[in-house]
Design an enzyme around this catalytic site. Sequence first.
Site, mmCIF file in Angstrom:
data_model
loop_
_atom_site.group_PDB
_atom_site.id
_atom_site.type_symbol
_atom_site.label_atom_id
_atom_site.label_comp_id
_atom_site.label_asym_id
_atom_site.label_seq_id
_atom_site.Cartn_x
_atom_site.Cartn_y
_atom_site.Cartn_z
ATOM 1 N N LYS A 1 133.125 -3.138 28.130
ATOM 2 C CA LYS A 1 133.917 -2.243 28.992
ATOM 3 C C LYS A 1 134.895 -1.429 28.145
ATOM 4 C CE LYS A 1 137.095 -6.068 29.714
ATOM 5 N NZ LYS A 1 137.486 -7.179 30.593
ATOM 6 N N ARG B 1 143.783 -13.076 40.541
ATOM 7 C CA ARG B 1 143.525 -11.652 40.448
ATOM 8 C C ARG B 1 142.252 -11.381 41.239
ATOM 9 N NH1 ARG B 1 142.760 -9.099 34.545
ATOM 10 N NH2 ARG B 1 140.783 -10.166 34.862
ATOM 11 N N TYR C 1 161.180 13.782 14.845
ATOM 12 C CA TYR C 1 161.858 14.078 16.110
ATOM 13 C C TYR C 1 163.042 13.156 16.326
ATOM 14 C CZ TYR C 1 158.008 17.058 17.639
ATOM 15 O OH TYR C 1 157.083 18.055 17.751
ATOM 16 N N MET D 1 152.806 13.576 18.021
ATOM 17 C CA MET D 1 151.484 13.675 18.652
ATOM 18 C C MET D 1 150.343 13.615 17.645
ATOM 19 S SD MET D 1 149.915 16.524 21.254
ATOM 20 C CE MET D 1 151.257 16.411 22.424
HETATM 21 C C1 LIG Z 1 137.260 -8.294 29.723
HETATM 22 C C2 LIG Z 1 136.637 -9.525 30.228
HETATM 23 C C3 LIG Z 1 136.110 -10.481 29.349
HETATM 24 C C4 LIG Z 1 136.253 -10.396 27.839
HETATM 25 O O1 LIG Z 1 137.511 -10.879 27.458
HETATM 26 P P1 LIG Z 1 137.949 -10.998 25.915
HETATM 27 O O2 LIG Z 1 139.286 -11.614 25.964
HETATM 28 O O3 LIG Z 1 137.988 -9.603 25.378
HETATM 29 O O4 LIG Z 1 136.929 -11.814 25.229
HETATM 30 C C5 LIG Z 1 135.437 -11.559 29.896
HETATM 31 N N1 LIG Z 1 135.325 -11.694 31.236
HETATM 32 C C6 LIG Z 1 135.830 -10.806 32.100
HETATM 33 C C7 LIG Z 1 135.674 -11.028 33.564
HETATM 34 C C8 LIG Z 1 136.514 -9.708 31.639
HETATM 35 O O5 LIG Z 1 137.029 -8.831 32.507
#
Ligand SMILES: *Cc1c(COP(=O)(O)O)cnc(C)c1O
Length: 358
Positions: free
Chosen positions: A35, A130, A255, A303
């Site tokens: 992701k 969550r 800056y 930037m």
């Molecule tokens: C992002 C995610 C992972 C991976 O987690 P890491 O800490 O990067 O290994 C695994 N399971 C779910 C449901 C996630 O959202």
Amino acid sequence: MKRLIRAVIDTDALRANLARIRSVAPGCKVMAVVKANGYGHGLVPVAKTLLSADAFGVARLEEGVVLRDAGIGQPVVLLEGVFSAEQLTEAAAQRLDIVVHEEEQLRLLESFGEPHRFSVWLKIDTGMNRLGFRVEHVDDAMRRLRALRRPLADLRVMTHLSRADERDCDETAQQVQRFEAAAARYGLVASIGNSAGTFAWPTARGSWVRPGLSLYGVSPFAQEEGAALGLRPVMTLASTVLAIRHVPKGEPVGYGGTWRAPRDSVLAVLAAGYGDGLPRTLEVGAPVLVGDHVVPLVGRVSMDMITVDVSGLPGIAVGTAAELWGPRLPVERVAPFANTIPYELLCGVSQRVPLEIR
Ligand SMILES: *Cc1c(COP(=O)(O)O)cnc(C)c1O
């Protein structure tokens, strides 16, 4: 022409990290989590490098579609599932596997009329609070999934760990216990461990592990770097010295003039700024590699540029190579200077930084 800033991606390291994870979690299947653009490493190049993974995990439907458009045929799991009937139809058309974590997603499946048979991961909330069905609602969700008009191709269970990166916190063991209590009697294939669970908690893996960060060679633990886990950093955020400046003692730099040269100083100006994803909160003193030297950031991140103090160091000139992080300067060492974690730095590398896949 060499670009001023680029993210160099070491595909050998990526493959080696998958092999390392397989040796740490023998017998487990691996859902490679890609992701957020492969944690900034490039969704498609990462997936194409890791074709031997047993599945890919993405957060959003769009990410799954990109993988399919690129010709990736492996199972792809939508870790947040779908949010509408249209998305469910699209997921079916793209043969994406779905996580089901709440009531509305059950209803979507119940009213799904097409012949496609989904593979579903039922997500159980064991303490993260969550996503996922609370333990007391698992039986009901399971019953409804088993009663669907369109039988599922596969039904599996998963949970997500909230504190697996804390090696001496017993919340992980408790989450595993709650998970077992809720799911064991169904005898389904299960997935528990993220990177931290996979490396630190042998009982918190399940038969599928879901590593993200560790694939990229980075440690999820605050006190350990990837190398200590047998991992190799995949990304080098590489840049170049744009200018060298001699700044007299007492003069301000950047800056706000927030930093003043404590002595006559030689500064190198590097092509890397918050436009590239380097947080503006990166503090004075943050380590940056210039040539073969680790030198401190001085002044504010702007930037397109940062300034670093190279006083007294030989051989640094316009064109000298620099690294914001990489194998020689692990991102784990940089993140605390921006009051953040390596995840955020990697995902934050911006669109304008070209990926150089090696
Ligand atoms: C992002 C995610 C992972 C991976 O987690 P890491 O800490 O990067 O290994 C695994 N399971 C779910 C449901 C996630 O959202």
